[in-house]
Scaffold this active site. Structure first.
Site, PDB file in Angstrom:
ATOM      1  N   GLY A  23      38.651  52.927  13.849  1.00 62.77           N
ATOM      2  CA  GLY A  23      38.468  53.999  12.891  1.00 62.77           C
ATOM      3  C   GLY A  23      39.138  53.676  11.571  1.00 62.77           C
ATOM      4  N   GLY A  82      38.269  52.412  17.704  1.00 61.27           N
ATOM      5  CA  GLY A  82      37.011  53.122  17.594  1.00 61.27           C
ATOM      6  C   GLY A  82      35.802  52.253  17.860  1.00 61.27           C
ATOM      7  CD  GLU A 108      44.111  52.504  19.873  1.00 62.48           C
ATOM      8  OE1 GLU A 108      42.916  52.561  19.525  1.00 62.48           O
ATOM      9  OE2 GLU A 108      44.496  51.813  20.843  1.00 62.48           O
ATOM     10  CG  ASP A 145      41.602  57.445  19.624  1.00 63.04           C
ATOM     11  OD1 ASP A 145      41.540  56.203  19.631  1.00 63.04           O
ATOM     12  OD2 ASP A 145      41.337  58.137  18.606  1.00 63.04           O
TER      13      ASP A 145
END
Length: 355
Positions: free
Chosen positions: A68, A117, A140, A148
């Site tokens: 992301g 992402g 992350e 996530d």
């Protein structure tokens, strides 16, 4: 903006519809507009009888997607109120769930770098292809955040404790290990990808893929299962570290040193998230949990500091707060999982078909 400059390029070729992530200078990092564009395309193609297959690839030579747009999240967490990031994640996680439930074959070409992402937009697909260039990771914890986009669902279901190892360390794996961990299905040499894409235009997916699949190069993790499973099965990050440092394998000590550079809050919350994800029955329930944790991290100093150190200033010297594992209490971790009330993602309340 010319068509070539659009961040997502859409086209059809025979029986296949193509999504091309098109921000090569940003390694095709996903922003909110891109997520919405992909979702809109999937809506149209789901009801188009001429489209039998959806294919996602990345523009440029470096990879499918590096994750992301974490710079935008950093700026929102530092200078805003987190509303924009929460809205982005809300749509992104819904897209991840939609990909997993998509009624037509969804072919993800995971060539090159596929992180964060990028894993979310590919590894939930029904046909996931890796190459000798693939580097797949959920990195992350190195930026003071947690896996996530359904990453804790995927890693929580990897064999033994391989998923725990990947979630906590954030290390990238190649094709063989991505296949072993359940993050991919097929190995196709990168040189064969143009022919594969051409075949997808005229052949059923299984026939097209079978023409080009080859045995994957051997990975590294299968030979490291003994120390990974023994060390990462511990109930706490402190005990995982103790076991790693006490193990004779140099790779175990290297993993320990990696953990010592990660955010203590992110490590403890990630371990809890992966373990809880194992007990949840659906991807949607896990995405609901991840949304709570992600939103909570917007208010935590480690996310802003981690992105600053790793991506913006690139000094690779983050100052975590708290600085040690001992300072992160069970109550601190539990707060990341607190219900959001009216702000819940609420995917698990929906039917599997998304209605």
């Amino acid at each position: 903006m010319s068509a070539e400059d659009e961040p997502v390029l859409l086209h059809t070729d025979g029986r296949a519809a193509h999504i091309v992530l098109n921000r090569p200078r940003a390694l095709n990092a996903l922003n909110h507009a891109m997520v919405r564009r992909v979702d809109e395309a999937l809506t149209v193609w789901e009801d188009d009888p001429a489209v039998e297959t959806v294919v996602v690839t990345g523009a440029g030579e470096r990879g499918l997607c590096a994750g992301g747009d974490i710079r935008a999240v950093h700026d929102d967490a530092r200078d805003g109120d987190g509303t924009a990031s929460a809205a982005f994640w809300r749509d992104e996680y819904r897209l991840n769930a939609r990909i997993a439930r998509y009624p037509k074959p969804y072919v993800a070409v995971m060539d090159g770098i596929v992180m964060g992402g990028g894993v979310g937009i590919s590894a939930h697909g029904s046909v996931r292809i890796v190459t000798e260039r693939s580097r797949v990771a959920m990195p992350e914890t190195g930026i003071g955040f947690v896996p996530d986009v359904g990453g804790t669902w995927l890693l929580g279901r990897a064999p033994g404790e391989l998923g725990t190892y990947l979630a906590l360390t954030g290390v990238a794996v190649g094709a063989g290990d991505a296949l072993l961990c359940g993050l991919a299905d097929h190995y196709v040499p990168s040189g064969a990808l143009p022919e594969l894409l051409a075949d997808l235009a005229v052949l059923p997916v299984r026939e097209a893929v079978d023409r080009h699949v080859q045995p994957s190069p051997e990975g590294e993790l299968a030979g490291q299962r003994e120390w990974i499973d023994a060390c990462f099965a511990a109930d706490t990050v402190e005990e995982i570290l103790r076991r790693l440092l006490a193990h004779d394998d140099p790779a175990a000590k290297e993993a320990a040193q990696t953990l010592l550079t990660r955010s203590p809050s992110a490590l403890k919350t990630t371990l809890a998230a992966v373990r809880r994800a194992r007990r949840l029955d659906t991807l949607e329930a896990v995405l609901d949990q991840e949304f709570r944790v992600s939103c909570a991290f917007l208010a935590h100093p480690d996310l802003v500091e981690g992105v600053r150190a790793q991506i913006i200033d690139k000094d690779r010297d983050p100052h975590w707060s708290p600085a040690t594992l001992d300072e992160v209490t069970d109550a601190d971790v539990e707060r990341f999982f607190a219900p959001l009330g009216e702000r819940e993602l609420g995917l698990n309340l929906r039917a599997p078909d998304g209605s």
